[in-house]
Design a protein around this motif. Sequence first.
Motif, mmCIF file in Angstrom:
data_model
loop_
_atom_site.group_PDB
_atom_site.id
_atom_site.type_symbol
_atom_site.label_atom_id
_atom_site.label_comp_id
_atom_site.label_asym_id
_atom_site.label_seq_id
_atom_site.Cartn_x
_atom_site.Cartn_y
_atom_site.Cartn_z
ATOM 1 N N TYR A 39 32.275 49.936 42.126
ATOM 2 C CA TYR A 39 33.265 49.027 41.534
ATOM 3 C C TYR A 39 34.544 49.739 41.107
ATOM 4 C CZ TYR A 39 29.905 45.297 41.812
ATOM 5 O OH TYR A 39 29.032 44.357 42.291
ATOM 6 N N GLU A 50 34.811 42.665 41.423
ATOM 7 C CA GLU A 50 34.038 41.930 40.415
ATOM 8 C C GLU A 50 33.781 40.494 40.857
ATOM 9 O OE1 GLU A 50 32.373 43.184 38.057
ATOM 10 O OE2 GLU A 50 33.279 45.166 38.033
ATOM 11 N N GLY A 53 31.022 40.748 43.331
ATOM 12 C CA GLY A 53 29.766 40.962 42.613
ATOM 13 C C GLY A 53 29.263 39.685 41.970
ATOM 14 N N LEU A 54 30.178 38.874 41.460
ATOM 15 C CA LEU A 54 29.804 37.594 40.863
ATOM 16 C C LEU A 54 29.170 36.673 41.901
ATOM 17 C CD1 LEU A 54 29.837 35.584 38.490
ATOM 18 C CD2 LEU A 54 32.200 35.014 39.159
ATOM 19 N N SER A 57 25.767 37.915 42.872
ATOM 20 C CA SER A 57 24.831 37.713 41.763
ATOM 21 C C SER A 57 24.335 36.274 41.686
ATOM 22 C CB SER A 57 25.487 38.109 40.438
ATOM 23 O OG SER A 57 25.812 39.476 40.455
ATOM 24 N N CYS A 65 23.215 39.531 35.857
ATOM 25 C CA CYS A 65 24.311 40.062 36.675
ATOM 26 C C CYS A 65 25.518 39.128 36.634
ATOM 27 C CB CYS A 65 23.852 40.253 38.119
ATOM 28 S SG CYS A 65 22.500 41.433 38.308
ATOM 29 N N HIS A 69 29.225 40.270 35.437
ATOM 30 C CA HIS A 69 30.427 40.176 36.263
ATOM 31 C C HIS A 69 31.446 39.205 35.672
ATOM 32 C CE1 HIS A 69 29.190 42.956 39.320
ATOM 33 N NE2 HIS A 69 28.011 42.359 39.385
ATOM 34 N N ARG A 72 33.206 41.329 33.167
ATOM 35 C CA ARG A 72 34.107 42.260 33.848
ATOM 36 C C ARG A 72 35.331 41.537 34.407
ATOM 37 N NH1 ARG A 72 35.697 45.895 33.310
ATOM 38 N NH2 ARG A 72 35.836 46.786 35.394
ATOM 39 N N CYS A 73 35.143 40.340 34.953
ATOM 40 C CA CYS A 73 36.285 39.553 35.431
ATOM 41 C C CYS A 73 37.231 39.262 34.276
ATOM 42 C CB CYS A 73 35.813 38.248 36.075
ATOM 43 S SG CYS A 73 35.117 38.435 37.732
#
Length: 122
Positions: A39, A50, A53-54, A57, A65, A69, A72-73
């Motif tokens: 990442y 991200e 990844g979302l 997930s 997860c 994410h 993180r977003c």
Amino acid sequence: MTNTPSPEAFRAAKAEGNERLRQSGSLFEPFFALDSSAYEPGALPVSVKELLGLVVSVMKDCEECVYYHLQRCDEEGVARDQVLEALQIALVGAGSVTVPLLRRAVTFMEKLPNLGATEHQA
């Protein structure tokens, strides 16, 4: 029905659980390092990674997860409408079975400082 945690409670539980894993076996730390480096900024900006990844997930039905994410977003300044579009892609890719997780994702997102802020909220 699952209760959606607060971002603070989620962060604390994740940190505690990860520490237990680190103490339980030698492969956990290298995996965490691999995950972190995937990442890092590169050809794709971190914000895009991200979002990817979302979507993965949601499609893999990993609630923790998804929360990670989303956080993180939020930290990377991803716009709310971008996150919602990514969640729609996950719905199209994985189907209606993701709707319960998507409900919890939107509830969690509304608790975040940036992604939760909309002009529609009272």
